[in-house]
Design an enzyme around this catalytic site. Structure first.
Site, PDB file in Angstrom:
ATOM      1  N   ASP A 188      -4.595  -3.733  -6.537  1.00 22.16           N
ATOM      2  CA  ASP A 188      -5.200  -3.743  -5.208  1.00 22.16           C
ATOM      3  C   ASP A 188      -4.425  -4.755  -4.358  1.00 22.16           C
ATOM      4  OD1 ASP A 188      -6.814  -4.213  -2.943  1.00 22.16           O
ATOM      5  OD2 ASP A 188      -8.659  -3.846  -4.072  1.00 22.16           O
ATOM      6  N   CYS A 198      -1.751   4.706  10.409  1.00 21.04           N
ATOM      7  CA  CYS A 198      -1.654   6.045  11.007  1.00 21.04           C
ATOM      8  C   CYS A 198      -2.898   6.307  11.845  1.00 21.04           C
ATOM      9  CB  CYS A 198      -1.463   7.118   9.937  1.00 21.04           C
ATOM     10  SG  CYS A 198      -2.727   7.112   8.656  1.00 21.04           S
ATOM     11  N   GLY A 203       6.551   7.950   0.398  1.00 17.62           N
ATOM     12  CA  GLY A 203       7.513   8.370   1.419  1.00 17.62           C
ATOM     13  C   GLY A 203       8.240   7.194   2.042  1.00 17.62           C
ATOM     14  N   CYS A 251       0.882  -1.182   0.000  1.00 17.02           N
ATOM     15  CA  CYS A 251       0.000   0.000   0.000  1.00 17.02           C
ATOM     16  C   CYS A 251       0.910   1.220   0.000  1.00 17.02           C
ATOM     17  CB  CYS A 251      -0.906   0.003   1.229  1.00 17.02           C
ATOM     18  SG  CYS A 251      -1.804  -1.536   1.519  1.00 17.02           S
TER      19      CYS A 251
END
Length: 457
Positions: free
Chosen positions: A322, A394, A273, A268
């Site tokens: 996906d 997150c 980053g 994913c």
């Protein structure tokens, strides 16, 4: 009487009018405040000063929406009977009056009345003027006088009461209070040192010499906090020696214990980053590479753009896919390390994206837990024996973090939890099981979770 066209046009391009428009889009259409702000700043060609004020007002109003509504409740008896743009205009005005001391009340009141005339009619402008004159005379209703402790946190920190209750059950009253109010603090920009040829100390010295206000991250060994200066203008940024990344997410790549020849799946990956950080540990000559997946072409383009700027494109291969379909696209035991930075509720980002507070519900956590488990199940067969599966989010919820890892482990007897080495970060963010759990109030960063699992057989 309608406004004359010249006056109407001027007010429609004013910072306060634009703020109301953005807030309406966030509230009604679910638009992301940060994306919309950037679009409006560019399309209106705002000066740095006006762009700064617009950003301050928009984020400030969203962050403190419940506080402002409570503060206005003495003068606004039934906000549901008022058009939403009027409520947003009152919030924009009240926010400036209560929290921006350098702006004179007369400027706020003048623009509020003109905006009300432009978007509505004279009657609405008189109503807005009346409410704001009362605020000017009496001040906003004080949330600190609320007797009920949960409600006081909820209104004072502008966090829905159900969410306050949720966190009190998980982390206790005091930590919940710290968490909720920490989200009202301004986020700062942080960068990661990407260049293998420069130490953090060398980057700090170079940035200070260029006039930037910087300090080393207390959390990430390759992180730097920027307190002043537009870092994208730095030569180091332009040359690809540094990149913008939150400190907590800088901890993900090291957990994989990558070697130069590791073959890695970043399932994913966008916007890249973490992908580029992984690639920094690899060597193209040693045939190390990261295969980076995302479901959207435009997000894959972002990963490639970042890879090129940071000079690691020779170690990154992108694929539109996906993550839940990864098991069908690659042969079993293809990867030394697999990273799953899973779709999540994003509660760790509430300081940067304050609208998250108002749009999530507890059912979202369970729905996302199911999706996260599906992704882990899909990639598990692709990991080599002895390899590491690094799971991160997150967010701050048990359902999406610990529960997801435990559900996966219970259904895969060939995997075990591998406690994360305390050498990677401060021990206070390690749970007894060896997971990383960072809350926004711990270091002033985004909230984050990392768990590591090893394939034993």
């Amino acid at each position: 009487m309608p406004m004359n066209n010249k006056k109407n046009k001027a007010i429609r391009h004013s910072v306060r009018y634009l703020a109301v428009t953005i807030l309406e889009s966030v509230e009604k259409e679910g638009a992301y405040s940060n994306i919309l702000l950037n679009k409006v700043i560019q399309s209106e060609q705002l000066s740095p000063k006006d762009a700064g004020l617009l950003t301050e007002i928009v984020y400030g109003v969203i962050q403190r929406k419940m506080t402002l509504d409570y503060g206005l409740s003495t003068f606004v008896k039934d906000p549901k009977k008022i058009d939403s743009w009027v409520n947003n205009l009152l919030r924009v005005s009240a926010y400036q009056m209560a929290y921006l001391s350098k702006i004179p009340d007369h400027a706020i009141l003048f623009d509020a009345v003109e905006i009300a005339k432009s978007k509505g009619h004279v009657g609405i402008s008189q109503y807005v003027n009346g409410v704001l004159r009362n605020v000017q005379r009496s001040g906003l209703r004080d949330w600190k006088e609320i007797a009920n402790a949960k409600k006081r946190i909820s209104v004072g920190a502008s966090m829905p009461k159900w969410m306050v209750t949720y966190f009190i059950e998980k982390i206790g009253f005091e930590e919940t209070e710290k968490l909720a109010f920490s989200l009202l603090e301004d986020p700062f920009v942080s960068i990661r040192v990407q260049s293998p040829d420069m130490t953090r100390e060398e980057v700090l010295a170079t940035l200070k010499a260029e006039g930037y206000d910087v300090e080393p991250s207390p959390l990430s060994p390759v992180g730097i906090r920027i307190h002043g200066g537009k870092i994208a203008d730095s030569d180091l940024f332009k040359n690809g020696d540094i990149t913008i990344q939150d400190e907590s997410s800088q901890l993900v790549a090291p957990v994989g214990a990558l070697s130069k020849d590791s073959v890695v799946l970043d399932s994913c990956a966008a916007p890249g980053g973490k992908t580029t950080h992984m690639a920094a540990y690899l060597s193209a000559e040693a045939h190390g590479k990261v295969i980076a997946l995302d479901v959207y072409e435009h997000k894959i383009a972002l990963i490639e753009q970042n890879a090129n700027r940071l000079h690691v494109a020779d170690r990154i291969e992108t694929k539109v896919l996906d993550a839940k379909e990864a098991g069908k696209a690659f042969a079993p035991e293809s990867f030394d390390v697999i990273y799953v930075d899973a779709p999540c509720s994003g509660l760790g980002l509430m300081r940067r994206k304050p609208e998250i507070k108002y749009v999530k519900c507890a059912q979202d956590f369970l729905d996302l837990h199911k999706e996260q488990t599906e992704i882990l199940n899909s990639v598990a067969p692709l990991l080599k024996k002895g390899g590491r599966l690094v799971y991160s989010t997150c967010t701050l919820t048990t359902e999406e973090n610990q529960m997801t890892v435990h559900t996966f482990i219970e259904n895969h007897d060939d995997f075990t939890i591998l406690p994360i080495d305390s050498a990677i970060l401060d021990k206070k963010s390690l749970t007894p099981e060896g997971f990383v759990q960072i809350f926004p109030h711990d270091y002033g960063t985004d909230g984050f979770f990392i768990g590591c699992m090893k394939k034993e057989k």
